[in-house]
Write an enzyme that holds these catalytic residues in place. Structure first.
Site, PDB file in Angstrom:
ATOM      1  N   CYS A  83     -18.232  31.838  42.820  1.00 31.84           N
ATOM      2  CA  CYS A  83     -17.226  30.882  43.330  1.00 31.84           C
ATOM      3  C   CYS A  83     -16.838  31.074  44.799  1.00 31.84           C
ATOM      4  O   CYS A  83     -16.571  30.105  45.494  1.00 31.84           O
ATOM      5  CB  CYS A  83     -15.991  30.857  42.430  1.00 31.84           C
ATOM      6  SG  CYS A  83     -15.173  32.443  42.275  1.00 31.84           S
ATOM      7  N   LYS A  95     -11.366  36.409  29.815  1.00 32.09           N
ATOM      8  CA  LYS A  95     -10.819  35.844  31.049  1.00 32.09           C
ATOM      9  C   LYS A  95     -10.355  34.424  30.769  1.00 32.09           C
ATOM     10  O   LYS A  95     -11.147  33.563  30.369  1.00 32.09           O
ATOM     11  CB  LYS A  95     -11.887  35.865  32.144  1.00 32.09           C
ATOM     12  CG  LYS A  95     -11.397  35.255  33.452  1.00 32.09           C
ATOM     13  CD  LYS A  95     -12.407  35.434  34.576  1.00 32.09           C
ATOM     14  CE  LYS A  95     -11.933  34.751  35.829  1.00 32.09           C
ATOM     15  NZ  LYS A  95     -12.849  34.939  36.964  1.00 32.09           N
ATOM     16  N   GLU A 132     -15.510  36.945  22.319  1.00 33.24           N
ATOM     17  CA  GLU A 132     -16.024  37.230  23.671  1.00 33.24           C
ATOM     18  C   GLU A 132     -16.201  38.740  23.862  1.00 33.24           C
ATOM     19  O   GLU A 132     -17.206  39.200  24.403  1.00 33.24           O
ATOM     20  CB  GLU A 132     -15.054  36.707  24.744  1.00 33.24           C
ATOM     21  CG  GLU A 132     -15.095  35.193  24.963  1.00 33.24           C
ATOM     22  CD  GLU A 132     -16.272  34.753  25.824  1.00 33.24           C
ATOM     23  OE1 GLU A 132     -17.100  35.592  26.217  1.00 33.24           O
ATOM     24  OE2 GLU A 132     -16.360  33.537  26.106  1.00 33.24           O
ATOM     25  N   LYS A 187      -7.825  39.445  31.241  1.00 31.91           N
ATOM     26  CA  LYS A 187      -7.306  38.912  32.486  1.00 31.91           C
ATOM     27  C   LYS A 187      -6.750  37.511  32.283  1.00 31.91           C
ATOM     28  O   LYS A 187      -7.446  36.703  31.674  1.00 31.91           O
ATOM     29  CB  LYS A 187      -8.455  38.887  33.497  1.00 31.91           C
ATOM     30  CG  LYS A 187      -8.104  38.320  34.840  1.00 31.91           C
ATOM     31  CD  LYS A 187      -9.352  38.112  35.642  1.00 31.91           C
ATOM     32  CE  LYS A 187      -8.949  37.369  36.899  1.00 31.91           C
ATOM     33  NZ  LYS A 187     -10.041  36.856  37.639  1.00 31.91           N
TER      34      LYS A 187
HETATM   35  C1  PBG Z   1     -13.772  35.055  40.527  1.00 32.03           C
HETATM   36  C2  PBG Z   1     -12.459  35.708  40.321  1.00 32.03           C
HETATM   37  C3  PBG Z   1     -11.169  35.150  40.308  1.00 32.03           C
HETATM   38  C4  PBG Z   1     -10.268  36.222  40.186  1.00 32.03           C
HETATM   39  C5  PBG Z   1     -11.039  37.381  40.078  1.00 32.03           C
HETATM   40  N1  PBG Z   1     -12.377  37.038  40.148  1.00 32.03           N
HETATM   41  C6  PBG Z   1     -10.722  33.750  40.511  1.00 32.03           C
HETATM   42  C7  PBG Z   1     -11.040  32.726  39.534  1.00 32.03           C
HETATM   43  O1  PBG Z   1     -11.613  32.943  38.466  1.00 32.03           O
HETATM   44  O2  PBG Z   1     -10.718  31.567  39.875  1.00 32.03           O
HETATM   45  C8  PBG Z   1      -8.775  36.133  40.191  1.00 32.03           C
HETATM   46  C9  PBG Z   1      -8.033  37.397  40.519  1.00 32.03           C
HETATM   47  C10 PBG Z   1      -6.587  37.230  40.811  1.00 32.03           C
HETATM   48  O3  PBG Z   1      -5.987  36.151  40.639  1.00 32.03           O
HETATM   49  O4  PBG Z   1      -5.982  38.227  41.244  1.00 32.03           O
HETATM   50  N2  PBG Z   1     -14.219  34.244  39.528  1.00 32.03           N
END
Ligand code: PBG
Length: 326
Positions: free
Chosen positions: A123, A196, A234, A249
Site C-alpha cells: 500500500c 488485522k 485467520e 491489530k
Molecule cells: C500496511 C499497514 C497499515 C498499518 C500497518 N501496516 C495501514 C493499513 O492497513 O491501512 C497501520 C498501523 C497503524 O495505524 O499504526 N498495510
C-alpha cells in the site's frame, strides 16, 4: 462477620505489599517501536496526527534507534515511504529501496543488538494505495503473493530478523515462508498480521505513510469487526502456514481477540497498539483531559493482561522512564 474474615484490602495496604503481589508488568524489552523512513525527507517531517512521531530521513535513523535501545526497547518495525510509486509497488522490493537501505544501515551499526522487523505490504508503494495488485478495481489475491515474496526476500537479503506481512492476502504466510526458505533464509522469522481488522484507527498512519487507498476501502481483505470467529480461522491458517508470531491489530478495541489468540495457540502473540489509539491519548492529554503517562501504562498493561506477549506501540520509547516515575 463470617470467619475467616475476607479482607481484600490487606494486600493493598502498602506500596511494598502491592509490589510483591503484582502479576502483570509491562517491560520495554517486550515492546516494538515502529519507525517511518522517508526517502524524500531531508530533515525529520513531523506527523501532524501523531505528535512526537516523524518521518525520518535515512541519515537520522541510527540516532533514533540508538535512543530506542537506550530506553530498553530492543525491537523496531520499519515502514518505508518511497520517492516513487507505481502500479505494482516495485519500490518495495528493489535492492536499494528505502527499507532495504535502512535495514543494512541498522545491521551495520547495531548488528544483533537490535531486532529489525519490516512491514511487508504494497500500500505504501502503489499509486492506488491498496495492499495488493489491482485489476479492474479488484484487489487480486494470488498475483499479489508473488510480489509479497519478492518484498520479503529483499528484506531478508538486507538483513531483517523478521518480516511482517500485513496485506491480509490469503496464503501470504505460506508463500513468504516458502520463498524465504528457497532463498536460504530459513532463519528469518514471520510475524503475521493474522487478525488485522478493517479499522478507522489506522487513519493517522495513512497520513504518515501517505497510503490511503485512492478508491474504495480495505474491507475486501481486512477483517470485519463483527466476526470474532473469523479471527480464530485467520490465526489457525497463519499458524499452520508457518508464522512464528501471531499478531492482533488494533489492540484496544480487540482485547477479546488477543485473549482468544493467547488461549488458542502456543505461539507468541503480538498486539499492535495502532496510530489512532496513540493519537487519541495524545489529543486528550494535550487538552489536559487525561494524564498521558498513567493512561499509557494502564492501556499497555491491559493489552498485556489480555494475553499479548509483545506490544507494538508508538509509546515504546517513553515507557521505561515513565515506569520509573510511578
Ligand atoms: C500496511 C499497514 C497499515 C498499518 C500497518 N501496516 C495501514 C493499513 O492497513 O491501512 C497501520 C498501523 C497503524 O495505524 O499504526 N498495510
Amino acid at each position: 462477620m463470617v470467619f475467616p474474615s475476607v479482607r481484600m484490602r490487606r494486600l493493598r495496604r502498602t506500596p511494598a505489599l502491592r509490589a510483591m503481589t503484582t502479576k502483570v508488568r509491562v517491560h520495554p524489552s517486550n515492546l516494538v517501536y515502529p519507525i517511518f523512513v522517508d526517502e524524500n525527507a531531508k530533515a525529520p517531517v513531523p506527523i501532524k496526527s501523531m505528535p512526537g512521531c516523524s518521518r525520518l530521513p535515512l541519515e537520522h535513523l541510527t540516532e533514533e534507534v540508538r535512543k530506542t535501545l537506550e530506553q530498553g526497547v530492543k525491537a523496531i518495525l520499519l515502514f518505508g515511504i518511497p520517492s516513487k510509486r507505481d502500479e505494482t509497488g516495485s519500490g518495495a522490493f528493489t535492492g536499494d529501496g528505502i527499507v532495504q537501505r535502512a535495514i543494512r544501515k541498522l545491521k551495520d551499526e547495531f548488528d544483533d543488538e537490535v531486532v529489525v522487523m519490516t512491514d511487508v505490504c504494497l500500500c505504501g508503494y502503489t499509486t492506488h494505495g491498496h495492499c495488493g495488485i489491482v485489476k479492474d478495481k479488484e484487489i487480486m489475491n494470488d498475483p499479489t503473493l508473488e510480489f509479497l515474496q519478492r518484498i520479503a526476500v529483499s528484506h531478508a537479503e538486507a538483513g531483517a530478523d523478521l518480516v511482517a506481512p500485513s496485506s491480509m492476502m490469503d496464503g501470504q504466510v505460506k508463500s513468504i515462508r516458502e520463498a524465504l526458505d528457497d532463498s536460504g533464509f530459513s532463519q528469518v522469522g514471520i510475524m503475521a498480521y493474522s487478525a488485522k481488522y478493517a479499522s478507522c484507527f489506522y487513519g493517522p498512519f495513512r497520513e504518515a505513510a501517505d497510503s490511503a487507498p485512492s478508491f474504495g476501502d480495505r474491507k475486501s481483505y481486512q477483517m470485519g469487526y463483527r466476526n470474532p470467529h473469523e479471527a480464530l480461522r485467520e490465526m489457525e491458517l497463519d499458524a499452520n502456514e508457518g508464522a512464528d508470531i501471531l499478531m492482533v491489530k488494533p489492540a484496544l478495541p480487540y482485547l477479546d481477540i488477543i485473549s482468544l489468540a493467547k488461549s488458542s495457540f502456543s505461539l507468541p502473540v503480538a498486539a499492535y497498539n495502532v496510530s489512532g489509539e496513540y493519537a487519541m491519548v495524545k489529543a486528550a492529554s494535550q487538552m489536559g483531559w487525561i494524564d498521558e503517562k498513567a493512561a499509557v501504562l494502564e492501556m499497555l498493561t491491559g493489552i498485556k493482561r489480555a494475553g499479548a506477549d509483545i506490544i507494538i506501540t508508538y509509546f515504546a520509547k517513553d515507557v521505561e522512564s515513565w515506569l520509573n516515575q510511578l
